[in-house]
Design a protein around this motif. Structure first.
Motif, PDB file in Angstrom:
ATOM      1  N   VAL A  46      27.750  99.588 137.077  1.00 24.67           N
ATOM      2  CA  VAL A  46      29.175  99.952 137.101  1.00 24.67           C
ATOM      3  C   VAL A  46      29.891  99.145 138.181  1.00 24.67           C
ATOM      4  N   GLY A  47      29.267  99.073 139.370  1.00 25.37           N
ATOM      5  CA  GLY A  47      29.873  98.339 140.475  1.00 25.37           C
ATOM      6  C   GLY A  47      30.091  96.875 140.132  1.00 25.37           C
ATOM      7  N   VAL A  48      29.093  96.265 139.498  1.00 20.82           N
ATOM      8  CA  VAL A  48      29.207  94.845 139.161  1.00 20.82           C
ATOM      9  C   VAL A  48      30.338  94.615 138.169  1.00 20.82           C
ATOM     10  N   VAL A  49      30.466  95.525 137.184  1.00 19.75           N
ATOM     11  CA  VAL A  49      31.559  95.383 136.215  1.00 19.75           C
ATOM     12  C   VAL A  49      32.905  95.485 136.935  1.00 19.75           C
ATOM     13  N   LEU A  50      33.034  96.458 137.855  1.00 15.74           N
ATOM     14  CA  LEU A  50      34.289  96.611 138.603  1.00 15.74           C
ATOM     15  C   LEU A  50      34.596  95.346 139.408  1.00 15.74           C
ATOM     16  N   VAL A  51      33.576  94.814 140.073  1.00 13.55           N
ATOM     17  CA  VAL A  51      33.786  93.612 140.890  1.00 13.55           C
ATOM     18  C   VAL A  51      34.247  92.451 140.020  1.00 13.55           C
TER      19      VAL A  51
END
Lengths: 244, 266
Positions: A46-51
């Motif tokens: 999820v974090g990577v997608v947000l970044v």
């Protein structure tokens, strides 16, 4: 429609490429060196997608917003022909963006604690808070002053390396006179002042100014503002450490 | 749910952070310039994109990458992992730490938005002579060297200012050379020092410095924990000037070879 979607996809893929080294480093050290499984894989995903989305939007906004704003304002102020307003703008931009910078607030608080531990200032809360505030104001003033000098340099066409080398010589000399506790803080304060929104604006300001003045080259004269903004805080913080 | 709260608080923090900048821009636009800028609507959208993008970027980093990075920094500097006892620390025991410092310094610099901004602008202004990726990779190599050397300094406990002063001396010598062979690059090289230490690099590098300073006997986190960021801003200047020098040398050599071939033909 399809073309727009494809270019969006290309931009997101570009952001993934920007991020890939971090993922590789973390993955390699976690699995091969520390020999542990990756924790919270879904949270990382999820974090990577947000970044990725964030970086794509930021780069898009850079070209649409921050660069044109900085350049348009630099050119409008240059056309106006008022040196005082141009320098006032440079000072406000430097002071205003630095005083509220979260990284600086954190460093100032840490520095106040280090100084209290070393017995340079009183250990109570009030003394530390006022020391930290003084440090923040000092750094903000120094960044304002650095942009004023930087803009003045672009107008005059002075070579940047003479000023920078002179400045670093002052840093080296001050290092021998400043209290030892402040030196690490002073050196670090040069790095924390330049936030992600300030850098594009200041770069565009320099390039816009250099390209609107006859005889100035945007590459040789337009860059260099950030270098001043990273050097001045070191000098000012060491002077602050000597004065307080 | 926690993610939504995090998104919301970060948005508020970013807006607050940017508010002084917006106030200054609006004041000068209305009170001093007094003319509607061209493409105002597009600029406002762009600014909103930047805000939104930065918020998502930060939330993503804080949700996923920073926690792992910080845990890893702590585990790698843990005396148990390194297999050392409290007495007799030797720097050879810390090779993995130096490798991690270099790798994470390189990787975070590639993802640093401020550096992307400067590289894009430098590419436009130079008419494509300076490549975006070339500059980013050169700067990242500089940060990797700097952070790795900075952790070496913390482990060995040598004084910070000797490294920094030696670095400045190298920088001055390089500048004197670069002014003759690659003058246009000098201001950009200086700027690349300041842009490397921003949203992505500082938290991870600071965690590494703090972890090291608090696990090695005789180091104090408040004194030795500082200084890594200074390394990360000094060494990119050296690496960019070095790269400029190298490409100037290669250009000269190619020209000399071409001239020689030309001479042989005629």
């Amino acid at each position: 429609m399809l073309a727009g979607f494809l270019s969006l996809l290309r931009m997101v893929a570009g952001s993934l490429r920007d991020l890939a080294p971090i993922l590789l480093v973390i993955g390699f050290f976690q699995i091969a060196v520390l020999q542990q499984p990756l924790p919270h894989v879904e949270r990382i995903a999820v974090g990577v997608v947000l970044v990725m989305i964030g970086l794509t939007l930021f780069i898009q906004g850079l070209e649409m917003g921050l660069f044109p704003i900085g350049e348009a304002m630099a050119q409008a102020l240059a056309r106006k022909g008022s040196l005082a307003w141009l320098l006032a703008f440079a000072f406000c931009l430097g002071f205003g963006t630095t005083a509220a910078e979260p990284a600086l607030i954190a460093v100032a608080a840490k520095a106040a604690r280090a100084m209290a531990d070393a017995g340079v200032i009183a250990a109570d809360e009030a003394a530390q808070a006022s020391y930290a505030l003084g440090l923040r104001v000092t750094v903000a003033l120094s960044v304002g002053a650095s942009l004023v000098l930087g803009v003045f340099r672009i107008l005059k066409g002075w070579p940047v390396h003479v000023l920078i080398i002179g400045g670093y010589l002052i840093v080296v000399v001050l290092t021998f006179f400043a209290p030892p506790e402040i030196i690490g803080v002073a050196y670090d304060s040069g790095g924390v002042t330049t936030s992600t929104v300030t850098v594009p604006l200041v770069t565009a300001l320099g390039v816009g100014l250099a390209s609107s003045i006859r005889g100035r080259n945007p590459l040789t004269d337009g860059f260099g503002l950030i270098a001043f903004a990273s050097m001045f805080p070191m000098i000012f913080v060491m002077l602050y450490g000597m004065a307080v | 749910m926690a993610l939504l709260t995090h998104l919301w608080t970060t948005t508020a923090a970013t807006v607050l952070d940017v508010l002084p900048i917006v106030a200054i821009l609006v004041f000068f636009q209305i009170a001093v310039i007094r003319r509607r800028p061209p493409n105002l609507r597009r600029m406002v959208y762009g600014f909103v994109y930047v805000l939104l993008g930065l918020t998502l970027f930060l939330v993503g980093l804080e949700e996923a990458l920073f926690p792992i990075g910080e845990i890893m920094a702590r585990q790698l500097t843990d005396p148990d992992f390194l297999g050392i006892d409290a007495v007799g620390v030797s720097w050879q025991d810390y090779l993995w730490v130096f490798a991690f410092a270099a790798a994470i310094g390189f990787a975070t610099t590639i993802a640093e938005p401020s550096l992307i901004a400067v590289a894009v602008k430098a590419n436009q202004v130079s008419g494509g002579t300076i490549s975006v990726w070339g500059l980013r990779i050169t700067v990242a190599i500089g940060v990797a060297t700097g952070v790795s050397l900075g952790t070496f300094r913390i482990v060995t406990g040598t004084p910070l200012h000797w490294y920094i002063i030696a670095g400045y001396a190298a920088l001055i010598l390089q500048t004197m050379r670069a002014v003759r062979v690659a003058a246009p690059i000098v201001p950009l090289a200086y700027d690349s020092g300041g842009v490397t230490t921003s949203t992505v690099t500082v938290p991870l590098v600071a965690a590494l410095g703090l972890g090291l300073a608090s696990t090695i006997p005789g180091r104090s986190p408040v004194i030795d924990g500082f200084g890594l960021i200074a390394f990360a801003s000094l060494f990119p200047m050296i690496s960019v000037l070095g790269y400029a020098d190298l490409s100037a040398w290669r250009r000269r050599r190619r020209r000399a070879r071409d001239a020689e071939q030309q001479g042989r033909k005629t």
